[in-house]
Scaffold this active site. Structure first.
Site, PDB file in Angstrom:
ATOM      1  N   TYR A  25       1.114  -1.366  -0.207  1.00 51.46           N
ATOM      2  CA  TYR A  25      -0.284  -0.182  -0.255  1.00 51.46           C
ATOM      3  C   TYR A  25       0.639   1.336   0.140  1.00 51.46           C
ATOM      4  O   TYR A  25       0.656   1.798  -1.197  1.00 51.46           O
ATOM      5  CB  TYR A  25      -0.730  -0.186   1.281  1.00 51.46           C
ATOM      6  CG  TYR A  25      -1.405   1.381   1.236  1.00 51.46           C
ATOM      7  CD1 TYR A  25      -2.360   2.177   1.023  1.00 51.46           C
ATOM      8  CD2 TYR A  25      -1.672   2.634   2.650  1.00 51.46           C
ATOM      9  CE1 TYR A  25      -3.023   3.317   1.037  1.00 51.46           C
ATOM     10  CE2 TYR A  25      -1.468   3.468   2.448  1.00 51.46           C
ATOM     11  CZ  TYR A  25      -2.587   4.091   1.850  1.00 51.46           C
ATOM     12  OH  TYR A  25      -3.051   4.988   1.919  1.00 51.46           O
ATOM     13  N   GLN A 128      -5.120  17.441   5.941  1.00 52.04           N
ATOM     14  CA  GLN A 128      -5.394  17.647   4.577  1.00 52.04           C
ATOM     15  C   GLN A 128      -6.920  17.625   4.022  1.00 52.04           C
ATOM     16  O   GLN A 128      -7.441  15.986   4.784  1.00 52.04           O
ATOM     17  CB  GLN A 128      -4.543  16.443   3.341  1.00 52.04           C
ATOM     18  CG  GLN A 128      -4.930  16.190   2.509  1.00 52.04           C
ATOM     19  CD  GLN A 128      -5.891  15.055   1.892  1.00 52.04           C
ATOM     20  OE1 GLN A 128      -5.858  14.349   2.728  1.00 52.04           O
ATOM     21  NE2 GLN A 128      -6.595  14.244   1.059  1.00 52.04           N
ATOM     22  N   ARG A 165      -5.597   0.603  -7.730  1.00 52.05           N
ATOM     23  CA  ARG A 165      -4.352   0.335  -7.188  1.00 52.05           C
ATOM     24  C   ARG A 165      -4.045  -1.312  -7.346  1.00 52.05           C
ATOM     25  O   ARG A 165      -3.952  -1.829  -6.199  1.00 52.05           O
ATOM     26  CB  ARG A 165      -3.578   0.737  -5.767  1.00 52.05           C
ATOM     27  CG  ARG A 165      -3.414   1.994  -6.442  1.00 52.05           C
ATOM     28  CD  ARG A 165      -3.154   2.877  -4.650  1.00 52.05           C
ATOM     29  NE  ARG A 165      -3.975   4.565  -4.902  1.00 52.05           N
ATOM     30  CZ  ARG A 165      -4.109   5.412  -3.908  1.00 52.05           C
ATOM     31  NH1 ARG A 165      -4.076   4.877  -2.662  1.00 52.05           N
ATOM     32  NH2 ARG A 165      -4.796   6.250  -4.069  1.00 52.05           N
ATOM     33  N   LYS A 252      -3.437  20.917  -4.172  1.00 54.39           N
ATOM     34  CA  LYS A 252      -3.148  19.757  -4.166  1.00 54.39           C
ATOM     35  C   LYS A 252      -2.735  18.791  -5.717  1.00 54.39           C
ATOM     36  O   LYS A 252      -4.241  18.378  -5.545  1.00 54.39           O
ATOM     37  CB  LYS A 252      -2.644  18.860  -2.956  1.00 54.39           C
ATOM     38  CG  LYS A 252      -1.634  17.272  -3.136  1.00 54.39           C
ATOM     39  CD  LYS A 252      -1.779  17.466  -1.400  1.00 54.39           C
ATOM     40  CE  LYS A 252      -0.523  16.027  -1.736  1.00 54.39           C
ATOM     41  NZ  LYS A 252      -1.157  14.516  -2.029  1.00 54.39           N
ATOM     42  N   HIS A 276      -0.070  12.975  -6.954  1.00 53.50           N
ATOM     43  CA  HIS A 276      -0.258  12.301  -6.306  1.00 53.50           C
ATOM     44  C   HIS A 276       0.172  10.395  -5.362  1.00 53.50           C
ATOM     45  O   HIS A 276       0.491   9.398  -5.852  1.00 53.50           O
ATOM     46  CB  HIS A 276      -1.461  11.801  -5.815  1.00 53.50           C
ATOM     47  CG  HIS A 276      -3.048  11.044  -4.951  1.00 53.50           C
ATOM     48  ND1 HIS A 276      -3.575  11.999  -5.082  1.00 53.50           N
ATOM     49  CD2 HIS A 276      -2.695  10.467  -4.160  1.00 53.50           C
ATOM     50  CE1 HIS A 276      -4.119  11.605  -3.294  1.00 53.50           C
ATOM     51  NE2 HIS A 276      -3.614  11.023  -2.870  1.00 53.50           N
ATOM     52  N   ARG A 279      -0.548   7.616  -7.970  1.00 58.72           N
ATOM     53  CA  ARG A 279      -1.233   6.794  -7.232  1.00 58.72           C
ATOM     54  C   ARG A 279      -2.520   6.544  -7.417  1.00 58.72           C
ATOM     55  O   ARG A 279      -3.669   6.513  -7.504  1.00 58.72           O
ATOM     56  CB  ARG A 279      -0.785   6.765  -5.517  1.00 58.72           C
ATOM     57  CG  ARG A 279       0.415   6.792  -5.351  1.00 58.72           C
ATOM     58  CD  ARG A 279      -0.099   6.809  -3.529  1.00 58.72           C
ATOM     59  NE  ARG A 279      -0.988   6.276  -2.557  1.00 58.72           N
ATOM     60  CZ  ARG A 279      -0.570   4.939  -2.766  1.00 58.72           C
ATOM     61  NH1 ARG A 279       0.924   4.770  -2.565  1.00 58.72           N
ATOM     62  NH2 ARG A 279      -1.468   4.773  -1.138  1.00 58.72           N
TER      63      ARG A 279
HETATM   64  C1  FNR Z   1      -0.571   9.759  -0.267  1.00 57.47           C
HETATM   65  N1  FNR Z   1      -1.030  10.106  -0.702  1.00 57.47           N
HETATM   66  C2  FNR Z   1      -2.150  11.273  -0.088  1.00 57.47           C
HETATM   67  N2  FNR Z   1      -1.876  12.779  -0.482  1.00 57.47           N
HETATM   68  C3  FNR Z   1      -3.744  13.324  -0.241  1.00 57.47           C
HETATM   69  O1  FNR Z   1      -3.510  14.116  -0.335  1.00 57.47           O
HETATM   70  N3  FNR Z   1      -3.910  12.663   0.963  1.00 57.47           N
HETATM   71  C4  FNR Z   1      -3.770  11.584   1.699  1.00 57.47           C
HETATM   72  O2  FNR Z   1      -4.281  11.179   2.041  1.00 57.47           O
HETATM   73  C5  FNR Z   1      -2.893  10.423   0.909  1.00 57.47           C
HETATM   74  N4  FNR Z   1      -2.184   8.904   1.318  1.00 57.47           N
HETATM   75  C6  FNR Z   1      -1.245   8.617   0.310  1.00 57.47           C
HETATM   76  C7  FNR Z   1      -0.791   7.752   0.934  1.00 57.47           C
HETATM   77  C8  FNR Z   1      -0.160   6.528   0.318  1.00 57.47           C
HETATM   78  C9  FNR Z   1       0.865   5.642   1.479  1.00 57.47           C
HETATM   79  C10 FNR Z   1       1.271   7.498   0.007  1.00 57.47           C
HETATM   80  C11 FNR Z   1       2.720   6.946  -0.141  1.00 57.47           C
HETATM   81  C12 FNR Z   1       1.086   8.675  -0.631  1.00 57.47           C
HETATM   82  C13 FNR Z   1      -0.278  10.948  -2.179  1.00 57.47           C
HETATM   83  C14 FNR Z   1       1.420  11.767  -1.257  1.00 57.47           C
HETATM   84  O3  FNR Z   1       0.585  13.523  -0.548  1.00 57.47           O
HETATM   85  C15 FNR Z   1       2.640  12.864  -2.311  1.00 57.47           C
HETATM   86  O4  FNR Z   1       1.729  13.656  -3.190  1.00 57.47           O
HETATM   87  C16 FNR Z   1       2.724  11.938  -2.578  1.00 57.47           C
HETATM   88  O5  FNR Z   1       3.214  10.932  -1.616  1.00 57.47           O
HETATM   89  C17 FNR Z   1       4.714  12.292  -2.974  1.00 57.47           C
HETATM   90  O6  FNR Z   1       5.155  11.193  -3.576  1.00 57.47           O
HETATM   91  P1  FNR Z   1       6.568  10.853  -3.234  1.00 57.47           P
HETATM   92  O7  FNR Z   1       7.630  11.311  -2.380  1.00 57.47           O
HETATM   93  O8  FNR Z   1       5.655   9.492  -2.640  1.00 57.47           O
HETATM   94  O9  FNR Z   1       6.852   9.669  -3.964  1.00 57.47           O
END
Ligand code: FNR
Length: 384
Positions: A25, A128, A165, A252, A276, A279
């Site tokens: 995850y 957020q 995912r 964002k 994101h 994701r």
């Molecule tokens: C996220 N991200 C994310 N963004 C957001 O706005 N709300 C959320 O709840 C989540 N949840 C989340 C869970 C997990 C496990 C990951 C890895 C990411 C996205 C996060 O804020 C961010 O945009 C990315 O993770 C940035 O990329 P890197 O630093 O993981 O490469």
């Protein structure tokens, strides 16, 4: 394992400590993970030009992000379910951020609640928001974040539907993890994680549990959340949030110049150029590849933050050289949390700080506010 020398060591430790259902995850992305891969590859592909013969004994790394001081130009970005990687994970991460001196952002989908984090820390944090179809829930969340003293709201724009995912679907990810035979064996073979999780104050989405009176069972809550992502979310919705929230507002998920301009017009204080972390829209360009044009268009009018693929201090310089005022981190700090709790988050932040400091020295930079345009370049082509 020897000394921890990089965020990649924390990732290895996280992989060992977590059951696969949780590690996948954190680590994974949507679909074929094309965008996830691009985020990392495109940062790696950039070159740094060194400038020698400069006195770099004093290097300033601190910045302000929407008025909040940050020891390094990085905030702890919002990630859902961090509290499934370590007991009371969001509270531990917020404490690490406070100790180190960077902003912390709590996700709507966190396990610890807004009030848990407010109680455990004294520095104002960010919240957020994912917009839910049920507007009453949104109002309540905004009200609770305000009452808890949150200094900024990050409104995430790129979740009209949830990215597919594949690993999560195969693993049966739910909150708490579904106990299939496979998951049970997986969890039982990670006793350190299991024993640690027994210390968790909460077992499900701390921010939403109380909001949904009819969801008596955890599975009903999970189903309710999945049905609540709002595909009708548009510019009017953003304007509604702007009117409802009177402190700093950060949008964002901006990946297009047009959206960046709309964000300025809607009265946002900052944007985050972000896909994101790969994701959501699989196939989207890397966030670093779209950063320069977006930054050129709006950075004089609004703060431009960046995320997606930050794993080293030199990645931060690359993003700043491409026009960002500061960055957010997702997986890097989560790997630290999953590996060693609060200490692991601190470790990730210290590693990034040291790397940033060394990278500044070696590129001839004393101050991050004026990175010359030629410091970060495409790798020069080799002569044929
Ligand atoms: C996220 N991200 C994310 N963004 C957001 O706005 N709300 C959320 O709840 C989540 N949840 C989340 C869970 C997990 C496990 C990951 C890895 C990411 C996205 C996060 O804020 C961010 O945009 C990315 O993770 C940035 O990329 P890197 O630093 O993981 O490469």
């Amino acid at each position: 394992m020897g000394p921890i020398t990089s965020v990649f060591d924390l990732e290895t430790m996280a992989r060992k400590r977590l059951p696969a259902v949780i590690f996948d995850y954190v680590h994974g992305g949507a679909g074929m993970e094309l965008t996830l891969q691009r985020n990392e590859d495109d940062l790696c592909a950039l070159a740094l030009r060194q400038h020698d013969m400069r006195d770099v004994s004093h290097r300033t790394m601190s910045v302000k992000m929407v008025g909040e001081p940050a020891e390094i130009p990085l905030a702890i970005g919002p990630t859902g379910l961090a509290g499934l990687t370590w007991a009371n994970g969001e509270v531990e991460a917020a404490r690490a951020a406070e100790h180190f001196g960077v902003p912390f952002c709590l996700s709507t989908m966190s396990i610890c609640s807004i009030e848990d984090v407010a109680e455990a820390t004294s520095r104002p944090f960010w919240f957020q928001l994912y917009l839910m179809k049920d507007r009453k829930v949104n109002e309540n969340l905004i009200h609770r974040a305000h009452a808890a003293g949150c200094s900024a709201l990050i409104l995430t724009l790129d979740l009209h539907v949830q990215g597919k995912r594949w690993a999560d679907a195969k693993n049966g990810l739910s909150v708490p993890p579904r106990l299939t035979l496979h998951n049970t064996m997986d969890i039982l073979s990670h006793p350190r994680w299991l024993v640690g999780m027994a210390r968790s104050r909460r077992r499900t989405f701390g921010n939403l549990q109380g909001e949904v009176q009819h969801a008596k069972h955890l599975s009903a809550l999970t189903q309710w959340i999945e049905s609540q992502f709002d595909p009708s979310f548009d510019l009017e919705t953003v304007k509604w949030v702007r009117k409802t929230w009177d402190r700093k507002l950060i949008l964002k998920g901006i990946m297009h110049v047009d959206d960046a301009r709309l964000a300025v017009d809607a009265g946002a204080d900052a944007i985050i150029v972000s896909n994101h972390g790969g994701r959501q829209l699989d196939g989207a360009p890397s966030s670093i590849s779209v950063l320069p044009e977006i930054a050129d268009a709006v950075r004089d009018r609004i703060e431009v933050f960046f995320d997606g693929g930050i794993r080293t201090g030199s990645d931060i310089i690359k993003a700043l050289g491409y026009g960002a005022h500061a960055c957010l981190s997702g997986r890097a700090w989560l790997y630290g949390l999953a590996a060693q709790g609060r200490e692991g988050v601190l470790c990730a932040l210290k590693l990034l700080q040291e790397e940033l400091s060394d990278c500044m020295a070696l590129t001839g930079l004393s101050d991050l506010h004026n990175i010359a345009p030629d410091v970060v370049t495409a790798q020069p082509a080799l002569r044929p």
